[in-house]
Enzyme design. Structure first.
Site, PDB file in Angstrom:
ATOM      1  N   ARG A 185       1.010  -1.042  -0.057  1.00 21.89           N
ATOM      2  CA  ARG A 185      -0.049   0.322   0.157  1.00 21.89           C
ATOM      3  C   ARG A 185       0.800   1.149   0.147  1.00 21.89           C
ATOM      4  O   ARG A 185       2.116   0.940  -0.058  1.00 21.89           O
ATOM      5  CB  ARG A 185      -0.754   0.088   1.690  1.00 21.89           C
TER       6      ARG A 185
ATOM      7  N   ASN B 291      11.303   0.061   1.088  1.00 15.75           N
ATOM      8  CA  ASN B 291      10.660   1.442   1.858  1.00 15.75           C
ATOM      9  C   ASN B 291       9.712   0.539   2.430  1.00 15.75           C
ATOM     10  O   ASN B 291       9.240   1.599   2.674  1.00 15.75           O
ATOM     11  CB  ASN B 291       9.357   1.158   0.375  1.00 15.75           C
TER      12      ASN B 291
ATOM     13  N   TYR C 198      12.559   7.231  14.678  1.00 18.90           N
ATOM     14  CA  TYR C 198      12.014   7.923  13.353  1.00 18.90           C
ATOM     15  C   TYR C 198      12.915   8.547  12.121  1.00 18.90           C
ATOM     16  O   TYR C 198      13.557   8.058  11.323  1.00 18.90           O
ATOM     17  CB  TYR C 198      10.730   8.254  12.620  1.00 18.90           C
TER      18      TYR C 198
ATOM     19  N   ALA D 188      16.125   9.199  13.390  1.00 17.85           N
ATOM     20  CA  ALA D 188      17.052   8.806  13.241  1.00 17.85           C
ATOM     21  C   ALA D 188      17.606   7.417  11.863  1.00 17.85           C
ATOM     22  O   ALA D 188      18.565   7.297  11.959  1.00 17.85           O
ATOM     23  CB  ALA D 188      17.739   8.085  14.515  1.00 17.85           C
TER      24      ALA D 188
ATOM     25  N   LYS E  79      15.397   7.473   9.266  1.00 19.44           N
ATOM     26  CA  LYS E  79      15.915   7.893   8.530  1.00 19.44           C
ATOM     27  C   LYS E  79      17.213   8.704   7.996  1.00 19.44           C
ATOM     28  O   LYS E  79      17.818   8.309   7.075  1.00 19.44           O
ATOM     29  CB  LYS E  79      14.887   8.882   7.991  1.00 19.44           C
TER      30      LYS E  79
HETATM   31  P1  NDP Z   1       2.117   3.063   4.737  1.00 18.56           P
HETATM   32  O1  NDP Z   1       2.178   3.448   6.148  1.00 18.56           O
HETATM   33  O2  NDP Z   1       1.368   3.384   3.392  1.00 18.56           O
HETATM   34  O3  NDP Z   1       2.624   1.968   4.779  1.00 18.56           O
HETATM   35  C1  NDP Z   1       3.951   0.818   5.330  1.00 18.56           C
HETATM   36  C2  NDP Z   1       4.147  -0.257   3.680  1.00 18.56           C
HETATM   37  O4  NDP Z   1       5.117  -1.190   4.658  1.00 18.56           O
HETATM   38  C3  NDP Z   1       3.260  -0.983   4.027  1.00 18.56           C
HETATM   39  O5  NDP Z   1       3.645  -1.594   2.864  1.00 18.56           O
HETATM   40  C4  NDP Z   1       3.908  -2.450   5.308  1.00 18.56           C
HETATM   41  O6  NDP Z   1       2.731  -3.708   4.962  1.00 18.56           O
HETATM   42  C5  NDP Z   1       5.292  -1.968   5.307  1.00 18.56           C
HETATM   43  N1  NDP Z   1       5.831  -2.868   6.190  1.00 18.56           N
HETATM   44  C6  NDP Z   1       5.986  -2.240   7.721  1.00 18.56           C
HETATM   45  N2  NDP Z   1       6.431  -2.316   8.687  1.00 18.56           N
HETATM   46  C7  NDP Z   1       7.353  -3.851   7.878  1.00 18.56           C
HETATM   47  C8  NDP Z   1       8.046  -4.332   8.388  1.00 18.56           C
HETATM   48  N3  NDP Z   1       9.002  -4.803   9.032  1.00 18.56           N
HETATM   49  N4  NDP Z   1       8.497  -5.776   7.349  1.00 18.56           N
HETATM   50  C9  NDP Z   1       7.512  -5.885   5.656  1.00 18.56           C
HETATM   51  N5  NDP Z   1       6.925  -4.942   5.086  1.00 18.56           N
HETATM   52  C10 NDP Z   1       6.661  -3.641   6.535  1.00 18.56           C
HETATM   53  O7  NDP Z   1       4.088   3.534   4.447  1.00 18.56           O
HETATM   54  P2  NDP Z   1       4.159   4.863   3.628  1.00 18.56           P
HETATM   55  O8  NDP Z   1       3.840   4.732   2.390  1.00 18.56           O
HETATM   56  O9  NDP Z   1       3.655   6.479   3.892  1.00 18.56           O
HETATM   57  O10 NDP Z   1       5.399   5.414   3.418  1.00 18.56           O
HETATM   58  C11 NDP Z   1       6.190   3.903   2.975  1.00 18.56           C
HETATM   59  C12 NDP Z   1       7.662   4.473   2.720  1.00 18.56           C
HETATM   60  O11 NDP Z   1       7.911   6.061   2.617  1.00 18.56           O
HETATM   61  C13 NDP Z   1       8.429   4.375   5.073  1.00 18.56           C
HETATM   62  O12 NDP Z   1       9.637   4.298   4.571  1.00 18.56           O
HETATM   63  C14 NDP Z   1       7.969   6.042   5.120  1.00 18.56           C
HETATM   64  O13 NDP Z   1       8.897   6.442   6.492  1.00 18.56           O
HETATM   65  C15 NDP Z   1       8.694   6.970   3.716  1.00 18.56           C
HETATM   66  N6  NDP Z   1       8.258   8.262   4.297  1.00 18.56           N
HETATM   67  C16 NDP Z   1       6.493   8.584   4.203  1.00 18.56           C
HETATM   68  C17 NDP Z   1       6.492   9.882   4.114  1.00 18.56           C
HETATM   69  C18 NDP Z   1       4.941   9.832   4.184  1.00 18.56           C
HETATM   70  O14 NDP Z   1       4.746  11.342   4.238  1.00 18.56           O
HETATM   71  N7  NDP Z   1       3.496   8.894   4.193  1.00 18.56           N
HETATM   72  C19 NDP Z   1       6.871  10.947   4.412  1.00 18.56           C
HETATM   73  C20 NDP Z   1       8.964  10.385   4.232  1.00 18.56           C
HETATM   74  C21 NDP Z   1       8.591   9.235   3.858  1.00 18.56           C
HETATM   75  P3  NDP Z   1       1.613  -3.588   5.960  1.00 18.56           P
HETATM   76  O15 NDP Z   1       0.417  -4.024   4.271  1.00 18.56           O
HETATM   77  O16 NDP Z   1       1.177  -5.645   5.652  1.00 18.56           O
HETATM   78  O17 NDP Z   1       1.525  -3.287   7.212  1.00 18.56           O
END
Ligand code: NDP
Length: 244
Positions: free
Chosen positions: A14, A89, A154, A156, A158
């Protein structure tokens, strides 16, 4: 742009990860997506990818668990016959000011966001090294550049990803493998859903809007493609000007 390439994308079920999966698939890549536990969303994304006409598989794997990562990467190589692109990601937040932040919540955020990326790179490093090509893209954050109150864990993790990115870039540059980081600002996903109506927050963003997952996916496509073959160790902000 990515015809016949295999892309491994963590957190592909997602949000930003799913948008990257779709963007890469639309450009011809076969997709191995990893997710933590949301099987329904993972299967929906996989179905969308198959609908585009590429090979796609969803793997449940906790990236914070080195043994699970090793197993799943072996399985992906067996299923797809190799890997060309890795997008780290997967990420989580557990925000609290320092006095209230529990130590396990500091650890789990670093374990997922930073160590998870290291575990993935460790598994695919020999593959990329041997084939003398590869693209690694780590999704960092402007929090890792600027810091953010309530996000010591978070930010730290990143910021750590940026050091990891530059080190891997230096290790693999002579093998024609590029490793870069993307630092998004606020992007409208589940992670930020309780912030999306916050107009005061939007006022701080020069472009006055949150980014979309598609915005980030377009940048990821550039970094995964041969359009960026001479770029490595770079951190590209995509934040509507927030961290200028
Ligand atoms: P979401 O919360 O929408 O999605 C997170 C995704 O990571 C999901 O697919 C989830 O899987 C997966 N995930 C979480 N933990 C694990 C794990 N331990 N092992 C495998 N998969 C995992 O996040 P975003 O799309 O918003 O964020 C994606 C990336 O972008 C992240 O690294 C976030 O820190 C970074 N980011 C996001 C920002 C934002 O404003 N949204 C800003 C800056 C950076 P599942 O669906 O199964 O839970």
């Amino acid at each position: 742009m990515l015809k016949g390439k295999t892309a491994v994308i963590t957190g592909g079920s997602r949000g930003i990860g799913a948008a990257i999966c779709k963007k890469f698939a639309e450009n011809g890549a076969n997709i191995a997506l990893l997710y933590a536990g949301n099987t329904q969303r993972a299967e929906e994304t996989k179905a969308a990818l198959l609908g585009i006409g590429v090979k796609a598989e969803a793997y449940q794997c906790n990236v914070a668990d080195a043994a699970q990562v090793a197993d799943v990467c072996k399985q992906i190589i067996a299923d797809f016959g190799g890997a060309d692109i890795l997008v780290n990601n997967a990420g989580i937040t557990k925000d609290k000011l320092v006095p209230m932040m529990k130590i396990p919540d500091f650890d789990s955020v670093v374990d997922t966001n930073l160590k998870g990326a290291f575990y993935m790179i460790k598994q695919l490093y020999p593959v990329f090294m041997k084939q003398k090509s590869g693209k690694i893209i780590n999704i960092s954050s402007v929090s890792g550049l600027m810091g953010n109150p309530g996000q010591t864990n978070y930010a730290a993790s990143k910021a750590g990803l940026i050091g990891l990115t530059k080190s891997v870039a230096k290790e693999l540059a002579s093998r024609n493998v590029c490793c870069n980081a993307i630092a998004p600002g606020f992007v409208a996903t589940d992670m930020t859903e309780n912030l999306s109506e916050n107009n005061a927050l939007k006022d701080h963003i020069p472009m006055k809007r949150f980014g979309t997952p598609e915005d980030v996916a377009k940048l990821a496509l550039f970094l995964a493609s041969d359009q960026s073959d001479y770029i490595t160790g770079e951190v590209i902000r995509i934040d509507g000007g927030l961290a200028m």
